[in-house]
Design a protein around this motif. Structure first.
Motif, mmCIF file in Angstrom:
data_model
loop_
_atom_site.group_PDB
_atom_site.id
_atom_site.type_symbol
_atom_site.label_atom_id
_atom_site.label_comp_id
_atom_site.label_asym_id
_atom_site.label_seq_id
_atom_site.Cartn_x
_atom_site.Cartn_y
_atom_site.Cartn_z
ATOM 1 N N MET A 1 0.841 -1.174 0.000
ATOM 2 C CA MET A 1 0.000 0.000 0.000
ATOM 3 C C MET A 1 0.889 1.241 0.000
ATOM 4 O O MET A 1 1.737 1.423 0.865
ATOM 5 N N ALA A 2 0.697 2.091 -0.981
ATOM 6 C CA ALA A 2 1.490 3.313 -1.100
ATOM 7 C C ALA A 2 1.055 4.328 -0.044
ATOM 8 O O ALA A 2 -0.116 4.427 0.299
ATOM 9 N N VAL A 3 2.022 5.057 0.450
ATOM 10 C CA VAL A 3 1.767 6.116 1.415
ATOM 11 C C VAL A 3 1.930 7.432 0.673
ATOM 12 O O VAL A 3 2.955 7.679 0.040
ATOM 13 N N GLU A 4 0.910 8.275 0.749
ATOM 14 C CA GLU A 4 0.908 9.533 0.008
ATOM 15 C C GLU A 4 1.455 10.681 0.848
ATOM 16 O O GLU A 4 1.130 10.791 2.028
ATOM 17 N N PRO A 5 2.262 11.548 0.229
ATOM 18 C CA PRO A 5 2.720 12.747 0.936
ATOM 19 C C PRO A 5 1.534 13.630 1.311
ATOM 20 O O PRO A 5 0.530 13.674 0.602
ATOM 21 N N LEU A 6 1.658 14.323 2.423
ATOM 22 C CA LEU A 6 0.632 15.269 2.857
ATOM 23 C C LEU A 6 0.911 16.636 2.240
ATOM 24 O O LEU A 6 2.064 17.014 2.025
ATOM 25 N N SER A 7 -0.163 17.389 2.006
ATOM 26 C CA SER A 7 -0.007 18.756 1.511
ATOM 27 C C SER A 7 0.486 19.639 2.652
ATOM 28 O O SER A 7 0.394 19.280 3.837
ATOM 29 N N ILE A 50 8.569 1.726 20.069
ATOM 30 C CA ILE A 50 7.413 2.197 19.291
ATOM 31 C C ILE A 50 7.743 2.173 17.804
ATOM 32 O O ILE A 50 6.937 1.739 16.982
ATOM 33 N N GLN A 51 8.934 2.629 17.459
ATOM 34 C CA GLN A 51 9.341 2.643 16.055
ATOM 35 C C GLN A 51 9.360 1.237 15.469
ATOM 36 O O GLN A 51 8.919 1.020 14.341
ATOM 37 N N ASP A 52 9.870 0.286 16.212
ATOM 38 C CA ASP A 52 9.864 -1.091 15.727
ATOM 39 C C ASP A 52 8.443 -1.604 15.562
ATOM 40 O O ASP A 52 8.123 -2.280 14.587
ATOM 41 N N GLU A 53 7.580 -1.290 16.531
ATOM 42 C CA GLU A 53 6.182 -1.712 16.453
ATOM 43 C C GLU A 53 5.496 -1.142 15.204
ATOM 44 O O GLU A 53 4.745 -1.839 14.522
ATOM 45 N N LEU A 54 5.753 0.124 14.909
ATOM 46 C CA LEU A 54 5.139 0.787 13.754
ATOM 47 C C LEU A 54 5.875 0.478 12.447
ATOM 48 O O LEU A 54 5.374 0.801 11.371
ATOM 49 N N ASP A 55 7.072 -0.102 12.544
ATOM 50 C CA ASP A 55 7.952 -0.310 11.393
ATOM 51 C C ASP A 55 8.165 1.012 10.660
ATOM 52 O O ASP A 55 8.072 1.102 9.438
ATOM 53 N N HIS A 56 8.416 2.045 11.450
ATOM 54 C CA HIS A 56 8.656 3.394 10.915
ATOM 55 C C HIS A 56 9.639 4.073 11.857
ATOM 56 O O HIS A 56 9.349 4.246 13.041
ATOM 57 N N HIS A 57 10.804 4.429 11.345
ATOM 58 C CA HIS A 57 11.902 4.862 12.201
ATOM 59 C C HIS A 57 12.334 6.288 11.908
ATOM 60 O O HIS A 57 12.461 6.687 10.749
ATOM 61 N N SER A 70 13.675 13.383 14.295
ATOM 62 C CA SER A 70 13.486 13.975 12.985
ATOM 63 C C SER A 70 13.011 12.846 12.082
ATOM 64 O O SER A 70 13.675 11.808 11.985
ATOM 65 N N VAL A 71 11.854 13.038 11.427
ATOM 66 C CA VAL A 71 11.276 11.919 10.689
ATOM 67 C C VAL A 71 10.600 12.382 9.405
ATOM 68 O O VAL A 71 10.034 13.470 9.341
ATOM 69 N N ASN A 72 10.696 11.532 8.395
ATOM 70 C CA ASN A 72 9.894 11.632 7.181
ATOM 71 C C ASN A 72 9.724 10.209 6.660
ATOM 72 O O ASN A 72 10.194 9.259 7.290
ATOM 73 N N THR A 73 9.044 10.063 5.542
ATOM 74 C CA THR A 73 8.746 8.721 5.035
ATOM 75 C C THR A 73 9.562 8.465 3.774
ATOM 76 O O THR A 73 9.290 9.041 2.722
ATOM 77 N N HIS A 74 10.556 7.607 3.902
ATOM 78 C CA HIS A 74 11.443 7.306 2.771
ATOM 79 C C HIS A 74 10.685 6.715 1.589
ATOM 80 O O HIS A 74 10.978 7.050 0.449
ATOM 81 N N SER A 75 9.705 5.863 1.870
ATOM 82 C CA SER A 75 8.963 5.214 0.781
ATOM 83 C C SER A 75 8.059 6.181 0.025
ATOM 84 O O SER A 75 7.519 5.836 -1.024
ATOM 85 N N ALA A 76 7.902 7.406 0.538
ATOM 86 C CA ALA A 76 7.130 8.445 -0.145
ATOM 87 C C ALA A 76 8.075 9.518 -0.683
ATOM 88 O O ALA A 76 7.714 10.689 -0.769
ATOM 89 N N GLY A 77 9.300 9.132 -0.977
ATOM 90 C CA GLY A 77 10.258 10.073 -1.531
ATOM 91 C C GLY A 77 10.818 11.052 -0.521
ATOM 92 O O GLY A 77 11.274 12.130 -0.881
ATOM 93 N N GLY A 78 10.780 10.703 0.757
ATOM 94 C CA GLY A 78 11.295 11.592 1.798
ATOM 95 C C GLY A 78 10.327 12.694 2.188
ATOM 96 O O GLY A 78 10.720 13.685 2.789
ATOM 97 N N ALA A 79 9.049 12.505 1.873
ATOM 98 C CA ALA A 79 8.021 13.494 2.217
ATOM 99 C C ALA A 79 7.418 13.177 3.579
ATOM 100 O O ALA A 79 7.614 12.097 4.132
ATOM 101 N N GLU A 82 1.188 10.594 6.789
ATOM 102 C CA GLU A 82 0.433 10.265 7.999
ATOM 103 C C GLU A 82 1.240 9.343 8.913
ATOM 104 O O GLU A 82 1.095 9.396 10.138
ATOM 105 N N LYS A 83 2.113 8.509 8.351
ATOM 106 C CA LYS A 83 2.955 7.627 9.163
ATOM 107 C C LYS A 83 3.818 8.433 10.134
ATOM 108 O O LYS A 83 4.031 8.022 11.274
ATOM 109 N N ASP A 84 4.314 9.577 9.673
ATOM 110 C CA ASP A 84 5.149 10.416 10.529
ATOM 111 C C ASP A 84 4.342 10.993 11.687
ATOM 112 O O ASP A 84 4.823 11.050 12.818
ATOM 113 N N PHE A 85 3.116 11.380 11.389
ATOM 114 C CA PHE A 85 2.258 11.911 12.447
ATOM 115 C C PHE A 85 1.818 10.810 13.408
ATOM 116 O O PHE A 85 1.685 11.060 14.604
ATOM 117 N N ASP A 86 1.625 9.595 12.921
ATOM 118 C CA ASP A 86 1.306 8.476 13.817
ATOM 119 C C ASP A 86 2.447 8.275 14.820
ATOM 120 O O ASP A 86 2.203 8.110 16.022
#
Length: 101
Positions: A1-7, A50-57, A70-79, A82-86
Motif C-alpha cells: 500500500m502506497a503512502v501519500e505525501p501530505l499537503s 514504538i518505532q519497531d512496532e510501527l515499522d517506521h523509524h 526527525s522523521v519523514n517517510t522514505h517510501s514516499a520520496g522523503g516526504a 500520515e505515518k510520521d504523524f502516527d
C-alpha cells in the motif's frame, strides 16, 4: 500500500494538534528536555520500541539530557506522511511519563 505525501495545509493542520513539533523542510522534528541523562536514555529506548512496532523509524538523537527526533517517510520520496504523524502522536503519548518537556 502506497503512502501519500501530505499537503502543506494538511501538515500545518496536524501540527496544530502536536505542540512542540514542527516542520523543518521535508521532516517533522521535536526535541525533549529531561531531568537526567538516564531519563533521556530511557525515553530513547521507549521510542525505539514504538518505532519497531510501527515499522517506521526516525532519526533519534540522545544528548546529555535531551532527545531529538526527525522523521519523514522514505517510501514516499522523503516526504511527510500520515505515518510520521502516527509516530509523533505515539511519542507524545509516552514522553510525559519519562518527565519530558
Amino acid at each position: 500500500m502506497a503512502v501519500e505525501p501530505l499537503s502543506q495545509k494538511e501538515i500545518e493542520d496536524r501540527l496544530a494538534e502536536l505542540p512542540g513539533w514542527s516542520a523543518d523542510g521535508d521532516r517533522l522534528t521535536r526535541s525533549y528536555r529531561l531531568g537526567s541523562h538516564f531519563a533521556a536514555a530511557a525515553l530513547v529506548m521507549h521510542v525505539a520500541g514504538i518505532q519497531d512496532e510501527l515499522d517506521h523509524h526516525s532519526d533519534l538523537t540522545l544528548g546529555y539530557n535531551t532527545v531529538s527526533l526527525s522523521v519523514n517517510t522514505h517510501s514516499a520520496g522523503g516526504a511527510v506522511t500520515e505515518k510520521d504523524f502516527d509516530l509523533a502522536r505515539r511519542v507524545e503519548d509516552i514522553a510525559p511519563a519519562h518527565g519530558a518537556h
